[in-house]
Scaffold this motif. Structure first.
Motif, PDB file in Angstrom:
ATOM      1  N   PRO A  45       1.051  -5.434  -3.094  1.00  0.00           N
ATOM      2  CA  PRO A  45      -0.139  -5.552  -3.360  1.00  0.00           C
ATOM      3  C   PRO A  45      -0.356  -5.747  -4.888  1.00  0.00           C
ATOM      4  N   SER A  46       0.416  -6.358  -5.617  1.00  0.00           N
ATOM      5  CA  SER A  46       0.297  -6.797  -6.845  1.00  0.00           C
ATOM      6  C   SER A  46      -0.307  -8.024  -7.206  1.00  0.00           C
ATOM      7  N   SER A  47      -0.601  -8.905  -6.047  1.00  0.00           N
ATOM      8  CA  SER A  47      -0.982 -10.045  -6.435  1.00  0.00           C
ATOM      9  C   SER A  47      -2.408 -10.325  -7.204  1.00  0.00           C
ATOM     10  N   ALA A  89       3.857   0.033  -6.906  1.00  0.00           N
ATOM     11  CA  ALA A  89       4.989   0.772  -6.310  1.00  0.00           C
ATOM     12  C   ALA A  89       4.830   0.566  -4.754  1.00  0.00           C
ATOM     13  N   ARG A  90       6.003   0.244  -4.039  1.00  0.00           N
ATOM     14  CA  ARG A  90       5.875   0.124  -2.630  1.00  0.00           C
ATOM     15  C   ARG A  90       7.127   0.078  -1.871  1.00  0.00           C
ATOM     16  N   SER A  91       7.178   0.321  -0.600  1.00  0.00           N
ATOM     17  CA  SER A  91       8.459   0.307   0.007  1.00  0.00           C
ATOM     18  C   SER A  91       9.186  -0.929  -0.091  1.00  0.00           C
ATOM     19  N   LEU A  92      10.647  -0.744   0.137  1.00  0.00           N
ATOM     20  CA  LEU A  92      11.208  -1.902   0.209  1.00  0.00           C
ATOM     21  C   LEU A  92      11.425  -2.412   1.535  1.00  0.00           C
ATOM     22  N   SER A  93      11.618  -3.534   1.932  1.00  0.00           N
ATOM     23  CA  SER A  93      11.903  -4.015   3.395  1.00  0.00           C
ATOM     24  C   SER A  93      13.507  -3.937   3.934  1.00  0.00           C
ATOM     25  N   ALA A  94      13.690  -2.887   4.494  1.00  0.00           N
ATOM     26  CA  ALA A  94      15.099  -2.600   5.257  1.00  0.00           C
ATOM     27  C   ALA A  94      15.122  -2.994   6.565  1.00  0.00           C
ATOM     28  N   GLY A 138       3.858   2.468   1.683  1.00  0.00           N
ATOM     29  CA  GLY A 138       4.977   3.340   1.501  1.00  0.00           C
ATOM     30  C   GLY A 138       5.209   4.098   0.313  1.00  0.00           C
ATOM     31  N   ASP A 139       6.279   3.978  -0.223  1.00  0.00           N
ATOM     32  CA  ASP A 139       6.863   4.908  -1.293  1.00  0.00           C
ATOM     33  C   ASP A 139       6.888   4.382  -2.651  1.00  0.00           C
ATOM     34  N   GLN A 140       8.151   4.614  -3.280  1.00  0.00           N
ATOM     35  CA  GLN A 140       8.360   4.074  -4.509  1.00  0.00           C
ATOM     36  C   GLN A 140       9.695   3.834  -4.764  1.00  0.00           C
ATOM     37  N   ALA A 141      10.402   3.424  -3.445  1.00  0.00           N
ATOM     38  CA  ALA A 141      11.676   3.089  -3.688  1.00  0.00           C
ATOM     39  C   ALA A 141      12.307   1.941  -4.476  1.00  0.00           C
ATOM     40  N   PHE A 197       3.977   1.918 -13.704  1.00  0.00           N
ATOM     41  CA  PHE A 197       3.915   1.814 -12.170  1.00  0.00           C
ATOM     42  C   PHE A 197       2.847   2.906 -11.641  1.00  0.00           C
ATOM     43  N   TYR A 198       2.239   2.348 -10.468  1.00  0.00           N
ATOM     44  CA  TYR A 198       1.349   3.295  -9.962  1.00  0.00           C
ATOM     45  C   TYR A 198       1.650   2.773  -8.103  1.00  0.00           C
ATOM     46  N   ASP A 199       0.896   3.787  -7.252  1.00  0.00           N
ATOM     47  CA  ASP A 199       0.929   3.427  -5.865  1.00  0.00           C
ATOM     48  C   ASP A 199       0.382   2.232  -5.388  1.00  0.00           C
ATOM     49  N   GLY A 200       0.872   1.319  -4.750  1.00  0.00           N
ATOM     50  CA  GLY A 200       0.480   0.513  -4.154  1.00  0.00           C
ATOM     51  C   GLY A 200      -0.496   0.703  -3.119  1.00  0.00           C
ATOM     52  N   PHE A 201      -1.749   0.130  -3.081  1.00  0.00           N
ATOM     53  CA  PHE A 201      -2.974   0.647  -2.221  1.00  0.00           C
ATOM     54  C   PHE A 201      -3.592   1.739  -2.304  1.00  0.00           C
TER      55      PHE A 201
END
Length: 232
Positions: A32-34, A113-118, A125-128, A170-174
């Motif tokens: 969500p940084s666009s 900050a956003r989750s990683l694609s695993a 998501g998180d701050q991974a 950094f700060y939480d995405g969304f």
């Protein structure tokens, strides 16, 4: 300080500071940084001036890795540079983050900050992503609200030029990047009054210059290499 109140989201708050404090921004969109890059680009087109009295020079690259390489090259060239990213995009920047931190180049990465694609893709998501950069040598600075996003973004930019340590803000995405709040806006005049202009001019003197050649990127044995790593 004369307060100006605005109702904006976290990404606009971070962009307000990054635009004002930077000379160059290299970007590549990723949720969500666009919006950071989009907002900065619209301001540059509209003729908005930063604390240097210039338009922010914004370049969109062909990948996040290209954006990170451009940050490093721009810093070596003597331009105060920022970038915006998240998730896998941040991971693609890690090799250059080691170089930027190792060479004591001042810059700020603003990360939603956003989750990683695993096992699957998630834009929430998180701050991974941020936690994966802890070994690079960047200082990590976290914001917990829209107001903090502006305030600590400025702290990151003021600190990096003075300490010559790159910052990842950094700060939480969304949760924060798209949260809309009424907040106190810091003017560019106030930012300029807080800026360490002596440190800025010293950074400019370190710019690579063919008229003043110097040695960079040597190979070192462990006795010297690890002394420099500890110093960094």
């Amino acid at each position: 300080m004369n307060s100006t109140m605005q109702t904006i989201d976290g990404n606009t708050a971070a962009t307000h500071v990054a635009y004002g404090m930077s000379e160059v921004a290299t970007i590549y969109p990723i949720t969500p940084s666009s919006p950071l890059g989009e907002i900065a680009d619209s301001w540059a087109v509209a003729g908005r001036k930063n604390i240097h009295g210039e338009l922010l020079n914004i370049k969109q690259m062909q990948s996040e890795a290209g954006a990170a390489g451009a940050v490093h090259g721009s810093l070596v060239g003597g331009a105060v540079t920022s970038t915006f990213t998240a998730s896998q995009g941040l991971l693609l920047k890690i090799p250059n983050m080691y170089k930027i931190a190792g060479e004591l180049l001042p810059c700020v990465f603003h990360v939603t900050a956003r989750s990683l694609s695993a096992h699957a893709l998630s834009i929430f998501g998180d701050q991974a992503d941020v936690m994966a950069t802890r070994q690079t040598g960047f200082a990590l600075l976290a914001s917990n609200s829209v107001q903090e996003t502006m305030d600590l973004a400025l702290v990151a930019h003021l600190s990096t030029i003075e300490a010559r340590v790159p910052f990842l803000h950094f700060y939480d995405g969304f949760r924060t990047s798209h949260e809309i709040q009424k907040m106190e806006v810091i003017s560019y005049d106030e930012m300029a009054s807080l800026y360490n202009w002596d440190a800025y001019h010293e950074f400019k003197k370190l710019a690579i210059n063919p008229e003043k050649p110097n040695t960079r990127g040597t190979a070192q044995n462990p006795d010297i290499y690890f002394q420099n790593r500890e110093a960094g």
